[in-house]
Design an enzyme around this catalytic site. Structure first.
Site, mmCIF file in Angstrom:
data_model
loop_
_atom_site.group_PDB
_atom_site.id
_atom_site.type_symbol
_atom_site.label_atom_id
_atom_site.label_comp_id
_atom_site.label_asym_id
_atom_site.label_seq_id
_atom_site.Cartn_x
_atom_site.Cartn_y
_atom_site.Cartn_z
ATOM 1 C CB ALA A 125 43.155 53.467 22.961
ATOM 2 N N GLY B 74 46.646 49.807 22.689
ATOM 3 C CA GLY B 74 47.277 50.819 22.998
ATOM 4 C C GLY B 74 48.270 50.300 24.516
ATOM 5 C CD GLU C 181 49.808 50.898 19.636
ATOM 6 O OE1 GLU C 181 48.629 51.338 20.234
ATOM 7 O OE2 GLU C 181 50.029 51.436 18.623
ATOM 8 C CD GLU D 268 45.368 48.319 17.870
ATOM 9 O OE1 GLU D 268 45.734 47.188 17.318
ATOM 10 O OE2 GLU D 268 46.000 48.863 18.700
HETATM 11 N N1 COA Z 1 38.239 51.030 26.132
HETATM 12 C C1 COA Z 1 37.137 51.159 27.069
HETATM 13 N N2 COA Z 1 36.695 50.589 28.118
HETATM 14 C C2 COA Z 1 37.401 49.189 27.907
HETATM 15 C C3 COA Z 1 38.408 48.789 27.307
HETATM 16 C C4 COA Z 1 38.765 49.753 26.397
HETATM 17 N N3 COA Z 1 39.842 49.448 25.575
HETATM 18 N N4 COA Z 1 38.443 47.598 27.563
HETATM 19 C C5 COA Z 1 37.730 47.095 28.625
HETATM 20 N N5 COA Z 1 36.867 48.268 28.868
HETATM 21 C C6 COA Z 1 35.746 48.337 29.811
HETATM 22 C C7 COA Z 1 34.734 47.272 29.461
HETATM 23 O O1 COA Z 1 34.039 48.011 28.592
HETATM 24 C C8 COA Z 1 34.248 47.083 30.921
HETATM 25 O O2 COA Z 1 33.348 48.341 31.281
HETATM 26 P P1 COA Z 1 32.038 48.158 31.705
HETATM 27 O O3 COA Z 1 32.135 47.351 33.170
HETATM 28 O O4 COA Z 1 31.486 49.760 32.108
HETATM 29 O O5 COA Z 1 31.184 47.404 30.710
HETATM 30 C C9 COA Z 1 35.415 47.118 31.731
HETATM 31 O O6 COA Z 1 36.343 47.532 31.100
HETATM 32 C C10 COA Z 1 35.352 45.565 31.970
HETATM 33 O O7 COA Z 1 35.987 44.914 30.667
HETATM 34 P P2 COA Z 1 35.246 43.538 30.251
HETATM 35 O O8 COA Z 1 35.073 43.591 28.883
HETATM 36 O O9 COA Z 1 33.871 43.144 30.810
HETATM 37 O O10 COA Z 1 36.130 42.472 30.737
HETATM 38 P P3 COA Z 1 36.462 40.957 30.228
HETATM 39 O O11 COA Z 1 37.356 40.111 31.239
HETATM 40 O O12 COA Z 1 35.312 40.351 29.788
HETATM 41 O O13 COA Z 1 37.410 41.188 28.974
HETATM 42 C C11 COA Z 1 39.072 42.246 27.668
HETATM 43 C C12 COA Z 1 38.507 42.000 28.883
HETATM 44 C C13 COA Z 1 40.171 43.126 27.478
HETATM 45 C C14 COA Z 1 39.378 40.994 26.663
HETATM 46 C C15 COA Z 1 38.101 42.997 26.678
HETATM 47 O O14 COA Z 1 37.663 44.131 27.839
HETATM 48 C C16 COA Z 1 38.320 43.796 25.742
HETATM 49 O O15 COA Z 1 38.373 43.211 24.600
HETATM 50 N N6 COA Z 1 38.717 45.063 25.625
HETATM 51 C C17 COA Z 1 38.986 45.895 24.457
HETATM 52 C C18 COA Z 1 40.393 45.513 23.938
HETATM 53 C C19 COA Z 1 40.925 46.168 22.668
HETATM 54 O O16 COA Z 1 40.103 46.307 21.537
HETATM 55 N N7 COA Z 1 41.577 47.138 22.722
HETATM 56 C C20 COA Z 1 42.167 47.730 21.794
HETATM 57 C C21 COA Z 1 41.720 49.318 21.757
HETATM 58 S S1 COA Z 1 42.044 50.219 20.233
#
Ligand code: COA
Length: 256
Positions: A66, A112, A115, A135
């Site tokens: 999400a 999400g 999910e 989460e």
């Molecule tokens: N919601 C909003 N934005 C998200 C996102 C999310 N769930 N997951 C990634 N993004 C965004 C990042 O903030 C970043 O945005 P920016 O360029 O404006 O800073 C962009 O997507 C690229 O992500 P980034 O974190 O730079 O890539 P990465 O390769 O270093 O890491 C992940 C990838 C997926 C490991 C990392 O983005 C992450 O941990 N995301 C959240 C995962 C999460 O907790 N999901 C559950 C949500 S309930």
């Protein structure tokens, strides 16, 4: 169909729905949830669509969860509404879709995203895919059905561990615990998924819908009774007459 956050195409009876926010790891914001709801209404209603592939744009993410940027202002009521609207309009709609829906997981499937993949009828993953319910890192729990569907798919112990540790399982680990059915290279992910759907699309659409309805009731008190009813309803249908008739006439069935 045109959507702001999705690509939607139909070829040979297969609708491919691609979540298209690759710069944000295809995170599910309100617009994506609305577009997915509308896209699946089209799947339900468009007779030209026999089955669906759900995937993510780019080479890094299926859906990384999400959209966390929408969370900070929410209170308890807003949070419950977010989960309810998502579950009712998207995740349950996909799970109960009478046409086969397969997730082609092309990268991160977190929160999400995991999910969403689990709401599909089954899943293929590319070698770079990573699955997790992170989460608890955010002071949250899964809200789009994750605690329920992950438990159904991998069992209580594994579901507990994944949701408690926020561990990201790679594609082969996901394969080993039954979270995905097949692992492919990223390049061949869609082709492999299409090949499976090309087989499925030769089968009786009526029967496929009933398989989905029955398997979705597995483990509930209504499971066996649902199968009896749905089995009975097959008899006398044009698909049953064609399928059984073709067998008796030693030819291949052709379903509408
Ligand atoms: N919601 C909003 N934005 C998200 C996102 C999310 N769930 N997951 C990634 N993004 C965004 C990042 O903030 C970043 O945005 P920016 O360029 O404006 O800073 C962009 O997507 C690229 O992500 P980034 O974190 O730079 O890539 P990465 O390769 O270093 O890491 C992940 C990838 C997926 C490991 C990392 O983005 C992450 O941990 N995301 C959240 C995962 C999460 O907790 N999901 C559950 C949500 S309930």
């Amino acid at each position: 169909m045109e959507f702001n956050t999705l690509l939607f195409s139909v070829e040979n009876g297969i609708a491919t729905i691609t979540i298209n926010r690759p710069d944000k790891m295809n995170a599910l914001n309100k617009d994506v949830i609305t577009d997915l709801s509308n896209a699946f209404d089209e799947v339900y209603n468009n007779a030209a669509i026999k089955s669906v592939i759900l995937t993510g744009a780019g080479q890094k993410a299926f859906v990384a969860g999400a959209d966390i940027t929408e969370f900070i202002e929410l209170d308890a009521t807003d949070g419950a509404n977010l989960a309810r609207i998502g579950q009712e309009n998207v995740f349950n709609k996909i799970e109960n879709c009478p046409k086969p829906v397969v997730a082609a997981v092309n990268g991160f499937a977190l929160g999400g995203g995991c999910e969403l993949a689990m709401s599909c009828h089954f899943r293929l993953a590319s070698e770079n895919a990573k699955f997790g319910q992170p989460e608890v890192n955010l002071g949250l729990i899964p809200g789009y059905g994750g605690t329920q569907r992950l438990t159904q798919l991998v069992g209580k112990g594994k579901a507990m561990e994944l949701c408690m540790t926020a561990h990201m399982a790679d594609a082969n680990e996901a394969l080993a615990i039954g979270l995905v059915n097949h692992v492919t290279t990223l390049e061949s992910l869609l082709e492999r998924t299409i090949n499976i759907l090309n087989v499925i699309n030769t089968k009786s659409p009526m029967a496929l819908g009933k398989v989905i309805a029955c398997v979705n009731k597995a483990g509930t008190t209504e499971g066996y009774e649902t199968e009896i009813t749905q089995f009975g309803e097959c008899f006398g249908t044009s698909d049953m007459k064609e399928g059984v008739g073709a067998f008796l006439e030693k030819r291949k069935p052709v379903f509408a």
